[in-house]
Write an enzyme that holds these catalytic residues in place. Structure first.
Site, PDB file in Angstrom:
ATOM      1  N   VAL A  69     -17.963   2.790  -5.988  1.00  7.66           N
ATOM      2  CA  VAL A  69     -18.296   1.367  -5.834  1.00  7.66           C
ATOM      3  C   VAL A  69     -19.718   1.197  -5.316  1.00  7.66           C
ATOM      4  CG1 VAL A  69     -17.709  -0.776  -4.657  1.00  7.66           C
ATOM      5  CG2 VAL A  69     -15.892   0.723  -5.480  1.00  7.66           C
ATOM      6  N   GLY A  70     -20.065   1.943  -4.271  1.00  5.55           N
ATOM      7  CA  GLY A  70     -21.387   1.785  -3.667  1.00  5.55           C
ATOM      8  C   GLY A  70     -22.524   2.045  -4.633  1.00  5.55           C
TER       9      GLY A  70
ATOM     10  N   GLY B 210     -20.542   6.092  -3.180  1.00  7.66           N
ATOM     11  CA  GLY B 210     -19.441   6.549  -4.017  1.00  7.66           C
ATOM     12  C   GLY B 210     -19.351   5.697  -5.259  1.00  7.66           C
TER      13      GLY B 210
ATOM     14  N   LYS C 174       0.843  -1.199   0.000  1.00  7.03           N
ATOM     15  CA  LYS C 174       0.000   0.000   0.000  1.00  7.03           C
ATOM     16  C   LYS C 174       0.870   1.237   0.000  1.00  7.03           C
ATOM     17  CE  LYS C 174      -4.519   0.558   0.019  1.00  7.03           C
ATOM     18  NZ  LYS C 174      -5.451  -0.323  -0.698  1.00  7.03           N
TER      19      LYS C 174
ATOM     20  N   GLY D 152     -23.021   4.255   1.765  1.00  3.29           N
ATOM     21  CA  GLY D 152     -21.976   4.851   0.934  1.00  3.29           C
ATOM     22  C   GLY D 152     -22.278   4.649  -0.535  1.00  3.29           C
TER      23      GLY D 152
END
Length: 358
Positions: free
Chosen positions: A194-195, A192, A86, A190
């Site tokens: 993806v949601g 966004g 990451k 959520g």
């Protein structure tokens, strides 16, 4: 900073400690860039680039370490030949850099990744997107999810959502005896990138939707889908068959778990549990939790499949459906071993790593 690293490296994990943690102050941007490589046992580490405001450097480093460890498990459970890594950039304020400042930062990130010699490749995460990957790609080839017109696989959010839908089918089968989501009440927290895709896919599948987002403009999607709207402050207490966290992590805590009114929790948000012990609280309440490292793997499966393995869409669709298969395996193991799905998933991931490189 040494004390921060020592504390963070002791994070509860079925794997050994991180292989590499590098904190570099970008020579152009002046911002601290943390790259954490948790494991390369299965192959080069893969994980997204998060650009966000943190209360301090310790929080940013801890987040990088936690997310990198989760990526090792995610990639192993997705049967990918990648370890976990990451990138986290800690912004001093909530305002995100743009224009020349953003370009400078992205070039700094690219330089840091390139300096690792192929040990780690990145992609979009919170605060970054496909266009940013093209700019990072001006300094390194170790990047995925550039726009399609730039030769990449593009936005991975739809594919994360497709994998989430496969997972929700496995959850419904485990709890209700059938993978059919038609008529089930599903609450999506959520909306966004993806949601919103998850909500649309659930609508097509015939689910009854309750949705929420901290952005009031998301109400337009609720209207489009005929979904009920929940107040963001009360969303976790929504009465539903399945609760789908699709925003940031850390939503399942000792405070929020007693508020839940659902049979199961399964969503693409990363690091949903505030700490490992919270999985036992969910189990004690009889709420099935689908480990997010399994549910959220669709994006990395698709991006690496398109850009690195050159897989066909038919093959990639099969891999995305395989998320449901893996989740069923996790649930069976949890029942057999009388442990939480979180523990079962961690053991399965560790076993896959050991099995290939024991």
């Amino acid at each position: 900073m040494t004390a921060v690293l020592e504390a963070a490296l002791s994070l509860n994990s079925p794997f050994p400690s991180h292989e590499l943690v590098q904190i570099v102050r970008g020579r152009r941007s002046g911002l601290p860039i943390t790259v954490a490589v948790h494991s390369t046992a299965l192959g080069p580490a893969a994980g997204g680039c998060r650009i966000a405001h943190y209360p301090g450097p310790a929080a940013a480093v801890a987040d990088a370490l936690r997310l990198a460890a989760a990526m090792t498990a995610k990639n192993a459970l997705a049967d990918l030949e990648h370890g976990g890594g990451k990138t986290v950039v800690a912004l001093p304020t909530a305002a995100r850099p743009d224009g020349a400042e953003r370009t400078a930062l992205l070039h700094d990130i690219g330089d840091v990744i390139e300096s690792l010699g192929g040990r780690y490749l990145t992609g979009p995460d919170v605060g970054s997107g496909p266009a940013d990957m093209s700019v990072i790609g001006e300094r390194t080839t170790r990047v995925c999810c550039r726009p399609v017109e730039d030769g990449g696989s593009g936005d991975s959010s739809l594919h994360t959502a497709r994998g989430t839908l496969a997972a929700l089918g496995a959850v419904a089968e485990e709890v209700f005896g059938s993978p059919d989501l038609a008529g089930r009440t599903v609450a999506v927290i959520g909306l966004g990138a993806v949601g919103a895709h998850v909500a649309r896919l659930l609508h097509r599948a015939g689910a009854r939707l309750v949705v929420t987002d901290i952005d009031p403009a998301a109400r337009a999607l609720a209207g489009e889908l005929g979904a009920a709207w929940a107040d963001p402050d009360d969303a976790l207490a929504t009465e539903a068959d399945i609760l789908v966290p699709a925003a940031l992590g850390g939503v399942l805590t000792t405070r929020t778990v007693p508020l839940l009114r659902c049979a199961a929790v399964a969503g693409p948000a990363n690091n949903q549990l505030d700490e490992p012990a919270t999985a036992a609280l969910l189990a004690a309440r009889g709420i099935l939790w689908a480990p997010d490292v399994v549910v959220s793997a669709g994006g990395v499966i698709h991006a690496t499949g398109v850009e690195l393995r050159r897989e066909t869409e038919e093959r990639l669709t099969g891999r995305l459906q395989g998320i449901g298969t893996t989740l069923r395996e996790v649930f069976r193991a949890a029942r057999t071993q009388r442990c939480t799905p979180a523990d079962a998933a961690a053991e399965l991931a560790a076993r896959r790593v050991r099995g290939r490189h024991g």
